[in-house]
Design a protein around this motif. Sequence first.
Motif, PDB file in Angstrom:
ATOM      1  N   PHE A 222      -2.720  12.861   2.998  1.00  0.00           N
ATOM      2  CA  PHE A 222      -1.476  12.097   2.923  1.00  0.00           C
ATOM      3  C   PHE A 222      -0.917  11.739   4.295  1.00  0.00           C
ATOM      4  N   ARG A 223      -1.805  11.599   5.290  1.00  0.00           N
ATOM      5  CA  ARG A 223      -1.321  11.249   6.623  1.00  0.00           C
ATOM      6  C   ARG A 223      -0.951   9.784   6.731  1.00  0.00           C
TER       7      ARG A 223
ATOM      8  N   ALA B 141       6.807   5.738   3.823  1.00  0.00           N
ATOM      9  CA  ALA B 141       7.529   6.375   4.919  1.00  0.00           C
ATOM     10  C   ALA B 141       7.480   5.520   6.185  1.00  0.00           C
ATOM     11  N   PHE B 142       6.357   4.832   6.418  1.00  0.00           N
ATOM     12  CA  PHE B 142       6.294   3.911   7.557  1.00  0.00           C
ATOM     13  C   PHE B 142       7.361   2.824   7.423  1.00  0.00           C
TER      14      PHE B 142
ATOM     15  N   ILE C 218       0.839  -1.196   0.000  1.00  0.00           N
ATOM     16  CA  ILE C 218       0.000   0.000   0.000  1.00  0.00           C
ATOM     17  C   ILE C 218       0.879   1.253   0.000  1.00  0.00           C
ATOM     18  N   THR C 219       0.602   2.158  -0.922  1.00  0.00           N
ATOM     19  CA  THR C 219       1.311   3.434  -0.942  1.00  0.00           C
ATOM     20  C   THR C 219       0.515   4.516  -0.232  1.00  0.00           C
ATOM     21  N   HIS C 220      -0.744   4.664  -0.622  1.00  0.00           N
ATOM     22  CA  HIS C 220      -1.588   5.715  -0.051  1.00  0.00           C
ATOM     23  C   HIS C 220      -2.710   5.056   0.742  1.00  0.00           C
TER      24      HIS C 220
ATOM     25  N   PHE D  49      -0.981  10.645  13.497  1.00  0.00           N
ATOM     26  CA  PHE D  49      -0.417  10.948  12.194  1.00  0.00           C
ATOM     27  C   PHE D  49      -1.185  12.115  11.580  1.00  0.00           C
ATOM     28  N   PRO D  50      -0.668  13.339  11.714  1.00  0.00           N
ATOM     29  CA  PRO D  50      -1.297  14.467  11.031  1.00  0.00           C
ATOM     30  C   PRO D  50      -0.840  14.490   9.577  1.00  0.00           C
ATOM     31  N   GLY D  51      -1.111  15.575   8.848  1.00  0.00           N
ATOM     32  CA  GLY D  51      -0.526  15.708   7.524  1.00  0.00           C
ATOM     33  C   GLY D  51       0.979  15.559   7.634  1.00  0.00           C
ATOM     34  N   PRO D  52       1.665  15.138   6.560  1.00  0.00           N
ATOM     35  CA  PRO D  52       3.056  14.671   6.684  1.00  0.00           C
ATOM     36  C   PRO D  52       4.105  15.770   6.672  1.00  0.00           C
ATOM     37  N   THR D  53       3.815  16.917   7.261  1.00  0.00           N
ATOM     38  CA  THR D  53       4.796  17.999   7.335  1.00  0.00           C
ATOM     39  C   THR D  53       4.948  18.451   8.775  1.00  0.00           C
ATOM     40  N   GLY D  54       6.078  19.102   9.066  1.00  0.00           N
ATOM     41  CA  GLY D  54       6.314  19.582  10.414  1.00  0.00           C
ATOM     42  C   GLY D  54       5.291  20.612  10.841  1.00  0.00           C
ATOM     43  N   THR D  55       4.964  21.542   9.957  1.00  0.00           N
ATOM     44  CA  THR D  55       4.016  22.593  10.338  1.00  0.00           C
ATOM     45  C   THR D  55       2.639  22.019  10.622  1.00  0.00           C
ATOM     46  N   ASN D  56       2.265  20.936   9.944  1.00  0.00           N
ATOM     47  CA  ASN D  56       0.966  20.332  10.232  1.00  0.00           C
ATOM     48  C   ASN D  56       0.970  19.642  11.586  1.00  0.00           C
ATOM     49  N   ALA D  57       2.104  19.066  11.962  1.00  0.00           N
ATOM     50  CA  ALA D  57       2.207  18.478  13.298  1.00  0.00           C
ATOM     51  C   ALA D  57       2.046  19.548  14.369  1.00  0.00           C
TER      52      ALA D  57
END
Length: 418
Positions: free
Chosen positions: A302-303, A308-309, A78-80, A112-120
């Motif tokens: 994209f969370r 990436a996992f 699984i990718t997405h 798992f928020p959106g995959p960016t630092g600012t979203n975290a």
Amino acid sequence: MTLIADTEPTVFETVESEVRSYCRAWPTVFERATGSRLFDEHGRPFLDFFAGAGSLNYGHNNPALKRPLLDYLGSDGITHGLDMSTTAKRRFLETFRSAVLEPRGLPYKVMFPGPTGTNAVEAALKLARKVTGRKTVVSFTNAFHGMSLGSLALTGNAGKRAGAGVPLTHTTQMPFDHYLGGVTPDFLWFERLLEDSGSGLDHPAAVIVETVQGEGGVNVARAEWLRGLADLCRRRDMLLIVDDIQMGCGRTGDFFSFEEAGITPDIVTLSKSISGYGLPMSLCLFRDELDMWRPGEHNGTFRGNNPAFVTATAALETYWRDGTLRDRTLRRAATVEAALAELGTEAAPRGRGLVWGLEFEDGERAAAVCRRAFELGLLVETSGPRDEVVKLLPPLTVTDDELDEGLGILARAVRHTA
């Protein structure tokens, strides 16, 4: 045949937005990378002491992470997956629990928020405000927490704040450690505002802090200052958020940068090197009793970045089952500090682990050092409120020879611009 002059605009200049940044500082076209080096399209090598702004703690295309990723993709993994349950996510959660959380006795749930630092960071702010019912969040001078509106409101840099185009509200900045030169007791101003009903400071929901301010100029908070901040938050009923997006995942030695201080934040944000491979991924960690989210209350398409996992799991298994990487990072910190101290610049070098800053009297000199370093085959960037600090972020996997080589190039660049 018509020859195209060397000055012919490139597709980057004609199609890509003027917002581009790093490509201006490093005017070449990169093609491949391995370990601590990048290579441009002409085959010229560059030693990388930038490491994807801290996203590549384990270097470029690390074989220990690349092989599991290729196997996963080759098997039609699984990718997405949004936040669906997948085998890749299960393996990551099990490994993160056993390799990171349990050995440190950390009582965190994983979001798992959106995959960016600012979203975290945005997720952390939402949760703190939801749990406490309050709006104000305190951050610190020279902080950097991201470029979306909530995290930008916490950021100190005037130039970045100006890009918002709207008022940045519900935050208050306090002096970071050493900001007042040690002439004022820690948190004196903060405590006074909290206890004075006439101060105008609403009771904060939370305080957010970087233990080392990377973008702010490699400003290092003392362990005792961090312990004092944690105590203040407990006494004054404020949640403590540690932004470990750039300094986590081993950058300062320990997996979390706050471990040295012996504190346990209420909320922690991670991104950048958590995937280990430069793939987008971020985490928001928080104490179990704070998990008051309703399903889907904070989400992102994209969370569930399953590749990436896979690489994150491989990084944890390879580097965080024992203290080998931590010990090596701390040994190399002493090497870097000693080499930088010999350069005789305007201020003493400062840093922890493998993040170091070399401060100059102005941004022009620091930029000149970075330009000369690039000419000599080394990638370093500036940071600080006036871009007056040359920042070093080599991969944690850099070899001793590569570290010596990079420090030697930097010394040449400093001498050349004197």
